[in-house]
Design a protein around this motif. Sequence first.
Motif, short mmCIF file in Angstrom:
data_model
loop_
_atom_site.label_atom_id
_atom_site.label_comp_id
_atom_site.label_asym_id
_atom_site.label_seq_id
_atom_site.Cartn_x
_atom_site.Cartn_y
_atom_site.Cartn_z
N THR A 22 0.83 -1.20 0.00
CA THR A 22 0.00 0.00 0.00
C THR A 22 0.87 1.25 0.00
OG1 THR A 22 -1.78 -1.14 1.19
CG2 THR A 22 -1.80 1.26 1.23
N ILE A 23 1.93 1.24 0.81
CA ILE A 23 2.85 2.38 0.85
C ILE A 23 3.47 2.59 -0.53
CG2 ILE A 23 5.09 3.15 1.73
CD1 ILE A 23 4.34 1.83 4.40
N LEU A 24 3.96 1.52 -1.14
CA LEU A 24 4.59 1.64 -2.46
C LEU A 24 3.62 2.17 -3.50
CD1 LEU A 24 6.63 -1.71 -2.48
CD2 LEU A 24 7.56 0.61 -2.32
N PHE A 25 2.41 1.61 -3.53
CA PHE A 25 1.41 2.04 -4.51
C PHE A 25 1.03 3.50 -4.31
CE2 PHE A 25 -3.06 2.66 -5.68
CZ PHE A 25 -3.02 2.32 -7.02
N THR A 26 0.84 3.90 -3.04
CA THR A 26 0.42 5.27 -2.74
C THR A 26 1.48 6.28 -3.15
OG1 THR A 26 -0.90 4.46 -0.87
CG2 THR A 26 -0.40 6.81 -0.94
N VAL A 27 2.73 5.99 -2.80
CA VAL A 27 3.80 6.94 -3.11
C VAL A 27 4.03 7.02 -4.62
CG1 VAL A 27 6.27 7.40 -2.83
CG2 VAL A 27 4.93 6.60 -0.87
N ILE A 28 3.97 5.89 -5.30
CA ILE A 28 4.20 5.88 -6.75
C ILE A 28 3.10 6.63 -7.50
CG2 ILE A 28 4.29 4.39 -8.80
CD1 ILE A 28 5.70 2.30 -7.04
N THR A 29 1.87 6.49 -7.05
CA THR A 29 0.73 7.06 -7.79
C THR A 29 0.38 8.47 -7.36
OG1 THR A 29 -0.83 6.01 -6.24
CG2 THR A 29 -0.26 4.80 -8.25
N GLU A 30 0.91 8.95 -6.26
CA GLU A 30 0.57 10.29 -5.77
C GLU A 30 1.75 11.24 -5.98
OE1 GLU A 30 -1.09 13.40 -4.84
OE2 GLU A 30 -2.37 11.63 -4.60
N PRO A 31 1.68 12.14 -6.94
CA PRO A 31 2.81 13.03 -7.25
C PRO A 31 3.23 13.90 -6.06
CG PRO A 31 1.19 13.06 -9.02
CD PRO A 31 0.57 12.31 -7.88
N SER A 32 2.30 14.27 -5.19
CA SER A 32 2.65 15.14 -4.06
C SER A 32 3.55 14.45 -3.05
CB SER A 32 1.37 15.62 -3.36
OG SER A 32 0.66 14.52 -2.79
N LEU A 33 3.67 13.13 -3.14
CA LEU A 33 4.52 12.38 -2.22
C LEU A 33 5.90 12.08 -2.80
CD1 LEU A 33 1.95 9.80 -0.79
CD2 LEU A 33 2.59 12.04 0.13
N HIS A 34 6.20 12.64 -3.94
CA HIS A 34 7.51 12.41 -4.56
C HIS A 34 8.55 13.33 -3.92
CE1 HIS A 34 5.51 10.61 -8.42
NE2 HIS A 34 5.28 9.92 -7.33
N GLU A 35 8.86 13.02 -2.66
CA GLU A 35 9.80 13.78 -1.86
C GLU A 35 10.79 12.81 -1.20
OE1 GLU A 35 7.65 16.12 0.92
OE2 GLU A 35 6.57 17.27 -0.61
N PRO A 36 11.96 13.31 -0.74
CA PRO A 36 12.98 12.42 -0.18
C PRO A 36 12.49 11.48 0.90
CG PRO A 36 13.90 14.60 -0.51
CD PRO A 36 12.43 14.70 -0.84
N MET A 37 11.71 11.99 1.88
CA MET A 37 11.26 11.13 2.97
C MET A 37 10.43 9.95 2.45
SD MET A 37 11.08 10.21 6.09
CE MET A 37 11.77 11.58 7.04
N TYR A 38 9.58 10.19 1.46
CA TYR A 38 8.74 9.13 0.93
C TYR A 38 9.52 8.18 0.02
CZ TYR A 38 5.01 11.93 2.88
OH TYR A 38 4.21 12.62 3.76
N TYR A 39 10.55 8.70 -0.63
CA TYR A 39 11.44 7.80 -1.39
C TYR A 39 12.15 6.83 -0.44
CZ TYR A 39 10.85 10.85 -5.47
OH TYR A 39 10.32 11.56 -6.53
N PHE A 40 12.67 7.38 0.67
CA PHE A 40 13.30 6.52 1.67
C PHE A 40 12.29 5.54 2.26
CE2 PHE A 40 16.48 10.12 2.37
CZ PHE A 40 17.47 9.49 1.64
N LEU A 41 11.06 6.00 2.42
CA LEU A 41 10.02 5.13 2.95
C LEU A 41 9.74 3.98 2.00
CD1 LEU A 41 8.05 4.79 5.32
CD2 LEU A 41 6.37 6.13 4.03
N CYS A 42 9.80 4.23 0.69
CA CYS A 42 9.61 3.15 -0.29
C CYS A 42 10.74 2.13 -0.21
CB CYS A 42 9.56 3.74 -1.70
SG CYS A 42 8.00 4.55 -2.11
N VAL A 43 11.98 2.62 -0.08
CA VAL A 43 13.11 1.70 0.07
C VAL A 43 12.94 0.88 1.35
CG1 VAL A 43 15.61 1.49 0.27
CG2 VAL A 43 14.62 3.25 -1.19
N LEU A 44 12.48 1.53 2.41
CA LEU A 44 12.25 0.83 3.67
C LEU A 44 11.17 -0.23 3.52
CD1 LEU A 44 13.03 0.79 6.71
CD2 LEU A 44 11.12 2.35 7.10
N ALA A 45 10.10 0.09 2.77
CA ALA A 45 9.03 -0.87 2.54
C ALA A 45 9.52 -2.09 1.76
CB ALA A 45 7.86 -0.19 1.81
N ILE A 46 10.31 -1.85 0.72
CA ILE A 46 10.86 -2.96 -0.08
C ILE A 46 11.78 -3.82 0.79
CG2 ILE A 46 12.36 -3.54 -2.02
CD1 ILE A 46 11.34 -0.96 -3.37
N THR A 47 12.61 -3.17 1.61
CA THR A 47 13.52 -3.90 2.50
C THR A 47 12.74 -4.72 3.51
OG1 THR A 47 15.12 -2.09 2.27
CG2 THR A 47 15.46 -3.65 4.07
#
Length: 240
Positions: A22-47
């Motif tokens: 859900t985190i990955l889908f939300t960040v990828i599909t929501e342009p307003s979340l394309h910021e460093p903290m959310y990019y790191f959050l995506c890496v954290l989710a994958i990990t």
Amino acid sequence: MAVWISIPFSVIYDVDMFGNFTILFTVITEPSLHEPMYYFLCVLAITDLGLSTSILPKMLSIFLINSREIEFSACLTQMYFIHCFSMIESGIFVAMAFDCYVAICDPLRHSITLRNSVVAKISLAVVLRGGILALPYPFLARQWPYGRTNIISQPLCMHMAVGKLACTDTRISGSYGLFVLFCVLGLDVIFIALSYTQILRAIFCLPTKDAWLQTFGTCVSHLSAILVFYMPCLFYAVIY
């Protein structure tokens, strides 16, 4: 009894899969979340997906179908990925703490300091650090002679647990494990603590109570995740 024990672990795994996807889908599909903290959050989710998948499926097979055996190569593979993803996750927490520090203590330079290229380089460095530093674990374990026993007293192949089965001196491997624990994870904790010391100083210098409560609230989830990650690691290390 084992079937009942598997239920909470199965629920945890399902929630983990659903939450991280859900985190990955939300960040990828929501342009307003394309910021460093959310990019790191995506890496954290994958990990976190990788770490959970390295542990829980085999654990559930033990509880559900009594599959208590694991091939030696599979055990070494699990060992590598557990330690690799653990170090990556620790490094991402440091990166997120740095992002919080820049965002709160130097907000005007945040977009310059943490450009997309910088975020990508930090993420790559964290992944490479975890992947490289975890490599000696399975290679050292493969060289040990075994024969005294082949029973691991836990449902996953951790480095220290496998080392207890070896019929030889494992001080080199143990020393490397302590090096990783204190010089990698230990330094990560120190960097996180330093970041949040500066963050707290900046927060308490804000003019109003509402302002510092609102700012501190943005860091609470990160601090909670850090405690959830590091406390079991510390407990496990102390036991061994």
